[in-house]
Design a protein around this motif. Structure first.
Motif, PDB file in Angstrom:
ATOM      1  N   PRO A 191       0.782  -1.227   0.332  1.00 47.72           N
ATOM      2  CA  PRO A 191      -0.085  -0.044  -0.134  1.00 47.72           C
ATOM      3  C   PRO A 191       0.875   1.235   0.236  1.00 47.72           C
ATOM      4  CG  PRO A 191      -0.982  -1.540   1.585  1.00 47.72           C
ATOM      5  CD  PRO A 191       0.393  -2.180   1.045  1.00 47.72           C
ATOM      6  N   ALA A 192       1.833   1.079   0.702  1.00 45.90           N
ATOM      7  CA  ALA A 192       2.848   2.402   0.595  1.00 45.90           C
ATOM      8  C   ALA A 192       3.326   2.616  -0.655  1.00 45.90           C
ATOM      9  CB  ALA A 192       3.887   2.406   1.728  1.00 45.90           C
ATOM     10  N   LEU A 193       3.849   1.513  -1.382  1.00 47.19           N
ATOM     11  CA  LEU A 193       4.473   1.695  -2.501  1.00 47.19           C
ATOM     12  C   LEU A 193       3.458   2.033  -3.734  1.00 47.19           C
ATOM     13  CD1 LEU A 193       6.698  -1.437  -2.562  1.00 47.19           C
ATOM     14  CD2 LEU A 193       7.505   0.837  -2.066  1.00 47.19           C
ATOM     15  N   SER A 194       2.270   1.630  -3.429  1.00 47.50           N
ATOM     16  CA  SER A 194       1.322   2.323  -4.226  1.00 47.50           C
ATOM     17  C   SER A 194       1.077   3.657  -4.054  1.00 47.50           C
ATOM     18  CB  SER A 194       0.212   1.408  -4.295  1.00 47.50           C
ATOM     19  OG  SER A 194       0.067   0.105  -5.026  1.00 47.50           O
ATOM     20  N   PHE A 195       1.008   4.045  -2.825  1.00 47.56           N
ATOM     21  CA  PHE A 195       0.826   5.484  -2.351  1.00 47.56           C
ATOM     22  C   PHE A 195       1.628   6.346  -3.103  1.00 47.56           C
ATOM     23  CE2 PHE A 195       0.601   8.760   0.810  1.00 47.56           C
ATOM     24  CZ  PHE A 195      -0.804   9.336   0.582  1.00 47.56           C
ATOM     25  N   ALA A 196       2.740   6.078  -3.233  1.00 47.62           N
ATOM     26  CA  ALA A 196       3.714   6.811  -4.017  1.00 47.62           C
ATOM     27  C   ALA A 196       3.328   7.423  -5.403  1.00 47.62           C
ATOM     28  CB  ALA A 196       5.088   6.116  -4.123  1.00 47.62           C
ATOM     29  N   GLU A 197       2.591   6.394  -5.861  1.00 48.53           N
ATOM     30  CA  GLU A 197       1.950   6.844  -7.315  1.00 48.53           C
ATOM     31  C   GLU A 197       0.973   7.883  -7.087  1.00 48.53           C
ATOM     32  OE1 GLU A 197       0.437   3.199  -8.907  1.00 48.53           O
ATOM     33  OE2 GLU A 197       2.562   2.257  -8.730  1.00 48.53           O
ATOM     34  N   VAL A 198       0.317   7.727  -6.036  1.00 40.70           N
ATOM     35  CA  VAL A 198      -0.664   8.893  -5.485  1.00 40.70           C
ATOM     36  C   VAL A 198       0.082  10.486  -5.500  1.00 40.70           C
ATOM     37  CG1 VAL A 198      -2.383   9.849  -3.995  1.00 40.70           C
ATOM     38  CG2 VAL A 198      -2.473   7.521  -4.714  1.00 40.70           C
ATOM     39  N   LEU A 199       1.341  10.210  -4.528  1.00 43.55           N
ATOM     40  CA  LEU A 199       1.874  11.456  -4.155  1.00 43.55           C
ATOM     41  C   LEU A 199       2.597  11.983  -5.561  1.00 43.55           C
ATOM     42  CD1 LEU A 199       3.873  10.180  -1.432  1.00 43.55           C
ATOM     43  CD2 LEU A 199       1.982  11.755  -1.301  1.00 43.55           C
ATOM     44  N   ALA A 200       3.016  11.062  -6.561  1.00 44.73           N
ATOM     45  CA  ALA A 200       3.524  11.628  -8.021  1.00 44.73           C
ATOM     46  C   ALA A 200       2.737  12.274  -8.610  1.00 44.73           C
ATOM     47  CB  ALA A 200       4.276  10.456  -8.684  1.00 44.73           C
ATOM     48  N   THR A 201       1.496  12.069  -8.568  1.00 40.43           N
ATOM     49  CA  THR A 201       0.154  12.780  -9.361  1.00 40.43           C
ATOM     50  C   THR A 201      -0.758  13.743  -8.631  1.00 40.43           C
ATOM     51  OG1 THR A 201      -1.187  10.804  -9.021  1.00 40.43           O
ATOM     52  CG2 THR A 201       0.259  10.653 -11.076  1.00 40.43           C
ATOM     53  N   SER A 202      -0.157  14.301  -7.509  1.00 41.00           N
ATOM     54  CA  SER A 202      -0.717  15.210  -6.718  1.00 41.00           C
ATOM     55  C   SER A 202      -0.167  16.347  -6.410  1.00 41.00           C
ATOM     56  CB  SER A 202      -1.129  14.305  -5.391  1.00 41.00           C
ATOM     57  OG  SER A 202      -1.747  13.066  -5.400  1.00 41.00           O
ATOM     58  N   ASP A 203       0.803  16.951  -7.320  1.00 43.01           N
ATOM     59  CA  ASP A 203       1.282  18.141  -7.219  1.00 43.01           C
ATOM     60  C   ASP A 203       2.486  18.154  -5.934  1.00 43.01           C
ATOM     61  OD1 ASP A 203      -0.207  19.137  -9.316  1.00 43.01           O
ATOM     62  OD2 ASP A 203      -1.724  19.727  -7.872  1.00 43.01           O
ATOM     63  N   VAL A 204       2.552  17.126  -5.501  1.00 43.49           N
ATOM     64  CA  VAL A 204       3.962  16.929  -4.343  1.00 43.49           C
ATOM     65  C   VAL A 204       5.027  17.242  -5.010  1.00 43.49           C
ATOM     66  CG1 VAL A 204       4.876  15.592  -2.598  1.00 43.49           C
ATOM     67  CG2 VAL A 204       2.479  15.466  -2.723  1.00 43.49           C
ATOM     68  N   PRO A 205       5.734  18.121  -4.839  1.00 40.93           N
ATOM     69  CA  PRO A 205       7.037  18.259  -5.664  1.00 40.93           C
ATOM     70  C   PRO A 205       7.923  17.105  -5.210  1.00 40.93           C
ATOM     71  CG  PRO A 205       6.617  20.351  -4.506  1.00 40.93           C
ATOM     72  CD  PRO A 205       5.683  19.340  -3.845  1.00 40.93           C
ATOM     73  N   GLY A 206       8.832  16.897  -6.393  1.00 39.06           N
ATOM     74  CA  GLY A 206       9.773  15.658  -6.127  1.00 39.06           C
ATOM     75  C   GLY A 206      10.851  16.006  -5.162  1.00 39.06           C
ATOM     76  N   GLY A 207      11.093  14.813  -4.222  1.00 40.38           N
ATOM     77  CA  GLY A 207      11.669  14.626  -3.272  1.00 40.38           C
ATOM     78  C   GLY A 207      11.164  15.158  -1.976  1.00 40.38           C
ATOM     79  N   VAL A 208       9.966  15.647  -1.945  1.00 37.33           N
ATOM     80  CA  VAL A 208       9.219  16.112  -0.605  1.00 37.33           C
ATOM     81  C   VAL A 208       9.121  14.733   0.145  1.00 37.33           C
ATOM     82  CG1 VAL A 208       7.345  17.123   0.470  1.00 37.33           C
ATOM     83  CG2 VAL A 208       8.364  18.286  -1.582  1.00 37.33           C
ATOM     84  N   VAL A 209       8.557  13.776  -0.493  1.00 38.66           N
ATOM     85  CA  VAL A 209       8.369  12.422   0.130  1.00 38.66           C
ATOM     86  C   VAL A 209       8.999  11.613  -0.717  1.00 38.66           C
ATOM     87  CG1 VAL A 209       6.736  10.741   0.786  1.00 38.66           C
ATOM     88  CG2 VAL A 209       6.104  13.013   1.033  1.00 38.66           C
ATOM     89  N   ASN A 210       9.895  10.556   0.085  1.00 41.87           N
ATOM     90  CA  ASN A 210      10.683   9.478  -0.557  1.00 41.87           C
ATOM     91  C   ASN A 210      10.335   8.352   0.200  1.00 41.87           C
ATOM     92  OD1 ASN A 210      12.644  11.386  -2.201  1.00 41.87           O
ATOM     93  ND2 ASN A 210      12.585  12.345  -0.212  1.00 41.87           N
ATOM     94  N   ILE A 211      10.110   7.146  -0.664  1.00 40.08           N
ATOM     95  CA  ILE A 211       9.276   6.048   0.111  1.00 40.08           C
ATOM     96  C   ILE A 211      10.439   4.807  -0.253  1.00 40.08           C
ATOM     97  CG2 ILE A 211       7.512   4.369   0.144  1.00 40.08           C
ATOM     98  CD1 ILE A 211       5.759   6.635  -0.340  1.00 40.08           C
ATOM     99  N   LEU A 212      10.832   4.041   0.908  1.00 43.48           N
ATOM    100  CA  LEU A 212      11.713   3.014   0.699  1.00 43.48           C
ATOM    101  C   LEU A 212      11.067   1.880   1.290  1.00 43.48           C
ATOM    102  CD1 LEU A 212      14.880   4.862   1.893  1.00 43.48           C
ATOM    103  CD2 LEU A 212      14.379   4.425  -0.373  1.00 43.48           C
ATOM    104  N   SER A 213      11.225   0.823   0.769  1.00 42.39           N
ATOM    105  CA  SER A 213      10.815  -0.672   1.244  1.00 42.39           C
ATOM    106  C   SER A 213      11.896  -1.438   1.637  1.00 42.39           C
ATOM    107  CB  SER A 213       9.862  -1.257   0.408  1.00 42.39           C
ATOM    108  OG  SER A 213      10.343  -1.659  -1.005  1.00 42.39           O
ATOM    109  N   GLY A 214      11.855  -2.333   2.475  1.00 40.14           N
ATOM    110  CA  GLY A 214      12.991  -3.361   2.919  1.00 40.14           C
ATOM    111  C   GLY A 214      13.043  -3.647   4.307  1.00 40.14           C
ATOM    112  N   ASP A 215      14.321  -3.808   4.692  1.00 37.65           N
ATOM    113  CA  ASP A 215      14.410  -4.265   6.324  1.00 37.65           C
ATOM    114  C   ASP A 215      14.522  -2.875   7.021  1.00 37.65           C
ATOM    115  OD1 ASP A 215      16.699  -4.947   8.616  1.00 37.65           O
ATOM    116  OD2 ASP A 215      15.107  -6.604   8.350  1.00 37.65           O
TER     117      ASP A 215
END
Length: 303
Positions: free
Chosen positions: A204-228
């Motif tokens: 859900p968080a990785l898909s939410f990144a697609e929402v952020l990318a299409t919501s006028d949020v400037p690049g770099g304001v939110v960065n999402i990493l998955s893993g340990d």
């Protein structure tokens, strides 16, 4: 002619060829783009019953450093935007999330073992929370700042300002509503964020990144990493260009939380310790104020 006509009537349509499913490739979200992990590693994500859902990118320390660089680069523009503008951007996030309500409900249901109805309610609550924080962007200064009485011919004003780059370890069990609850207050106040998703339920968080990318949020304001969580949390806690860290996602591991808090002390990061949270409750203003600093300005009267 009658024989030919009968043959046409009895002829069967050729069966449609079998269609292969198009499986989604999940990627990281760094600097407004969707890179694969620098290490090339992935790990299997399963549902609450142990069934395979997808492969998620397993971020490396290099990915964490790249995310911090992107967050620092975006900080000046985001913190310098008007509070009203930030509120508009956050509201747009809620709009886009609502538009993909069914998709997120399916992912949340798989991640948390919820019924469809409960998952839909969780997505609605996440959208409502974005709207709630969007409304706070231009009101934070009214509760966290003000004019101070002083003995002298001066104006003395206290003004809240964003702390800077904030590392956020997202909750492990609440894959969307919990994520929104820890991320939205960070960026509503003008900070930029590096988010480490739930290790077991990152989709859900990785898909939410697609929402952020299409919501006028400037690049770099939110960065999402998955893993340990530990692998990514340690370099983020020790990073000299990270100004604050939210340890919520380390709440189930007291030893890790202590290790990260110790590492964060090296450059005097602000630390939000993990605590038991009810993500459905009224969030209040605590998280908004945690990652703000107060600047006090003196100015002579009549100048």
């Amino acid at each position: 002619m009658s024989d030919r006509s009968d043959k046409k009537k009895t002829a069967k349509a050729a069966p449609a060829p079998a269609r292969l499913s198009v499986l989604k490739t999940y990627k990281l979200f760094v600097g407004g783009k969707f890179p694969r992990s620098e290490s090339g590693r992935v790990y299997e994500v399963t549902d609450s019953r142990g069934g395979w859902l997808a492969n998620a990118p397993q971020s490396s320390r290099k990915d964490a450093r790249d995310a911090v660089v992107a967050a620092r680069k975006a900080f000046a523009g985001w913190s310098g935007a008007t509070a009203y503008n930030r509120g508009q951007v956050l509201y747009r996030v809620a709009e886009m999330l609502t538009g993909r309500r069914e998709q997120f409900a399916a992912e949340v249901a798989d991640a948390e073992g919820l019924s469809v109805e409960a998952a839909l309610a969780a997505v609605d609550a996440a959208a409502d929370r974005w709207v709630w924080y969007a409304g706070w962007t231009d009101k934070i200064a009214q509760i966290a700042g003000g004019a101070n009485p002083v003995a002298g011919p001066f104006f003395n004003l206290s003004v809240p300002e964003p702390t800077g780059v904030v590392a956020v370890l997202a909750p492990q069990k609440s894959s969307l509503l919990g994520l929104v609850s820890v991320l939205a207050p960070v960026i509503a106040g003008g900070n930029t964020a590096v988010v480490v998703t739930s290790a077991a339920a990152p989709l859900p968080a990785l898909s939410f990144a697609e929402v952020l990318a299409t919501s006028d949020v400037p690049g770099g304001v939110v960065n999402i990493l998955s893993g340990d969580t530990a692998e990514l949390g340690v370099p983020l806690a020790a990073h000299q260009d990270v100004n604050a860290i939210d340890l919520t996602g380390a709440g189930g591991d007291a030893e890790l939380a202590t290790q990260l808090e110790t590492a964060a002390a090296d450059n005097l990061k602000r630390v939000l310790r993990p605590a038991d949270e009810d993500w459905t409750a009224d969030p209040g203003t605590g998280r908004l104020l945690t990652f703000l600093e107060t600047k006090t300005v003196w100015h002579p009267i009549g100048v």
